[in-house]
Structure formats: C-alpha cells, structure tokens
Design an enzyme around this catalytic site. Structure first.
Site, PDB file in Angstrom:
ATOM      1  N   GLN A  49      -4.685  -1.521   9.633  1.00  0.00           N
ATOM      2  CA  GLN A  49      -4.822  -2.741   9.063  1.00  0.00           C
ATOM      3  C   GLN A  49      -5.429  -3.674   9.976  1.00  0.00           C
ATOM      4  OE1 GLN A  49      -3.806  -3.662   6.134  1.00  0.00           O
ATOM      5  NE2 GLN A  49      -3.927  -5.693   6.072  1.00  0.00           N
ATOM      6  N   ASP A  85     -11.451   3.125   3.667  1.00  0.00           N
ATOM      7  CA  ASP A  85     -11.513   1.580   3.850  1.00  0.00           C
ATOM      8  C   ASP A  85     -12.984   1.431   3.464  1.00  0.00           C
ATOM      9  OD1 ASP A  85      -9.631  -0.376   4.171  1.00  0.00           O
ATOM     10  OD2 ASP A  85      -9.266   0.067   6.116  1.00  0.00           O
ATOM     11  N   LYS A 140       0.785  -1.122  -0.108  1.00  0.00           N
ATOM     12  CA  LYS A 140       0.137  -0.078  -0.141  1.00  0.00           C
ATOM     13  C   LYS A 140       0.852   1.209  -0.052  1.00  0.00           C
ATOM     14  CE  LYS A 140      -3.914  -2.432   2.125  1.00  0.00           C
ATOM     15  NZ  LYS A 140      -4.711  -2.973   3.663  1.00  0.00           N
TER      16      LYS A 140
HETATM   17  N1  GUN Z   1      -6.995  -6.720   6.008  1.00  0.00           N
HETATM   18  C1  GUN Z   1      -7.114  -7.406   4.800  1.00  0.00           C
HETATM   19  N2  GUN Z   1      -8.036  -6.457   3.910  1.00  0.00           N
HETATM   20  C2  GUN Z   1      -7.970  -5.220   4.548  1.00  0.00           C
HETATM   21  C3  GUN Z   1      -8.499  -3.798   3.998  1.00  0.00           C
HETATM   22  O1  GUN Z   1      -9.192  -4.048   2.759  1.00  0.00           O
HETATM   23  N3  GUN Z   1      -8.372  -2.993   5.017  1.00  0.00           N
HETATM   24  C4  GUN Z   1      -8.084  -3.136   6.274  1.00  0.00           C
HETATM   25  N4  GUN Z   1      -7.857  -1.957   7.052  1.00  0.00           N
HETATM   26  N5  GUN Z   1      -7.380  -4.087   6.635  1.00  0.00           N
HETATM   27  C5  GUN Z   1      -7.546  -5.229   5.907  1.00  0.00           C
END
Ligand code: GUN
Length: 290
Positions: free
Chosen positions: A97, A120, A53
């Site tokens: 996350q 998100d 990311k």
């Molecule tokens: N963990 C796995 N996929 C995601 C996501 O799209 N966002 C977040 N914040 N955590 C994740």
C-alpha cells in the site's frame, strides 16, 4: 437533457462476478488465486482501503491476506518480506500500500516486487509492456477500470479526441497509454498547460485526474462530451456528521448539464479500482499456470 450517469457500482459488480467465475475455474484446477497486501504503518485512510481489498478477495473466492508492519519497519525488512512473497507459489499478487512511511523509498519497493506478481501495474516492466500494448502486462487498476467503464458505456474510443487532466504515475500516464493503444488521439494536460480550458473544450472524452476538488467546470467541457471523474477529494461540510463530504475533480451539477455521459463521485471510477485489482490477481494466477 442532463448527462447519462455511468454507474461504476453496477459495472464493478459485473467485473467481480466474472472474476468469481474465473476464480472458481482455477480452484477446480487446484489453484486458489491469492493476493497479499502489505501495509506499513497505521495511516487510517490506507487501513480502510486495505480492509476493502481483503474483503473483496474473500468475496470472490480468492485468498486475501494482509500483512501489517509497524511504521518503523526498516526498508531492508520490507524488501526481505517481498523476496519471501515473490518466492511463495501460493501468492499470485503482491500489493504494498502506497505511500509507505517517509524512510522507505517507494521505487525500491516497486522494483523489488516480481513483475509477474505486480498486480498494481507499477513495476517498470509492466509500465513498458502496457505502453507497447503487450497483453501480458498489468495495467494500473484505476485507469484500467476507466477503460472498462468507457467500453461498457458504449463510448467510441477509437478516433476520439481524449484529454487527460493530470500526469501522475498511478493514473494520468497509464491512462494515456491505454487510450493511445485504444486508438484515441490523446492530449495530456498538467499544471504548466497553457489555456487549459481551450484544450479541455476540444475533448470528446475528458478524464479528470488532478486531485483538485471540482476543478472542471461546465465552461471547460464541450457539449456532448463524455466526462470521467477520477478525483476523490474531501471538502469541509459542516452539514455532514463527519464534517466533510467527498467530491470529485469535476463540478458535477454544472458539468452534468453539458456532458452526454458522466461518472458520479462516489459510485463512478472508485468501485472499479478494486474490481480491476481482483481481475489482475486472477490473471497473475492464470499466467502462472502457463
Ligand atoms: N494507494 C492508493 N491507491 C493505491 C493503489 O492503487 N495501489 C497501491 N499499492 N497503493 C495505493
């Protein structure tokens, strides 16, 4: 004839090029879109996602920052950090996350993030906005990416019978709302659904998001259906150096002979998730200017 492949790598590249262009326009106005990712603990899979990311942000010309906290960070400290990021005008998107360590309540974290920075799309305000079709809401990145794939593949969503396999908060439920708002007729299936194959065989568009390796087999798919595979599952494979390989929720080789279009795994939905995260962050920065 085998199904046409929907190339998520190529579509994600197009989205990321658009994001880079929009970012450059914002930078010219004195605003550099910024995403801050918070990683609590040292789960290796999460660390890989978080690095990807941050790298994608930098490639698009945005500020990408990761804050790493130790696994025993008290929830109160994490919430205080979110308050600081909410108040920081250089931070347009905040992503914690998931999943956090066990002693942290994920819902408390999600609720604390300002809805305007919730790239998100997990905050209830954004869930509600997306459900009612309000454009200012942030849709979760994976289902938003599926919608872009369908559009770019020229799939007619309005009026189609869409079946969503799975009802998770991150994929199944928001996928349902996006499809309904695009005028599909949507059925959601889950572990309690009766005669699942009969339901999936009614799908013009089948979205597999149940997290079970190669669950969808050819007999569950209507000839000519469009099949979108959201699954990313590790299965043991002694012939691979790592000892495993990645498969989706769809039994690809069989379903490919029945469907008209299909996403591969890897290289289908996966690359879209980060592309949509960047797009949401640029939107957050743009909406912040209004
Ligand atoms: N963990 C796995 N996929 C995601 C996501 O799209 N966002 C977040 N914040 N955590 C994740």
């Amino acid at each position: 004839m085998p199904a046409e492949l929907i190339d998520g790598v190529a579509v994600a590249k197009l989205v990321r090029a658009d994001v880079a262009r929009d970012t450059a326009a914002l930078v010219a106005r004195g605003v550099t879109p910024g995403l801050t990712v918070v990683l609590v603990g040292d789960d290796p899979a999460s660390a890989v996602y978080v690095r990807a990311k941050e790298k994608a942000c930098l490639e698009a010309g945005m500020n990408g920052r990761t804050i790493r906290l130790s696994a025993d960070t008290p929830q109160a400290d994490l919430l205080a950090l979110i308050d600081t990021l909410n108040a920081d005008p250089t931070v347009h998107g905040i992503l914690v996350q998931m999943p956090p360590p066990k002693h942290i309540d994920p819902q408390a974290v999600i609720l604390r993030i300002s809805a305007a920075k919730d790239v998100d799309g997990f905050h209830p305000v954004n869930v509600g906005r997306v459900w009612i079709g309000e454009k200012s809401g942030f849709a979760p990145c994976t289902p938003a990416g599926v919608m872009v794939l369908l559009e770019r593949a020229g799939v007619q969503v309005a009026g189609a019978n869409a079946v969503v396999l799975g009802r998770s908060t991150i994929v199944g439920k928001p996928m349902t709302s996006l499809l309904v708002n695009a005028s599909a007729t949507v059925t959601v299936c889950h572990s309690k659904t009766k005669d699942l194959a009969a339901v999936t065989r009614g799908a013009d568009i089948l979205i597999a998001a149940i997290g079970r390796p190669e669950f969808v087999t050819a007999d569950m798919v209507k000839p000519g259906a469009v099949v979108i595979d959201v699954g990313i599952n590790r299965v043991d494979d002694a012939s691979k150096e790592k000892g495993y390989r990645i498969v989706g929720d769809v039994q690809f080789s069989g379903v490919r002979d029945v469907a008209s279009k299909i996403t591969p795994v890897p290289g289908g939905v996966g690359p879209m998730t980060i592309a949509m995260l960047l797009q949401n962050t640029v939107r957050a920065a743009t909406q912040g200017l209004a």
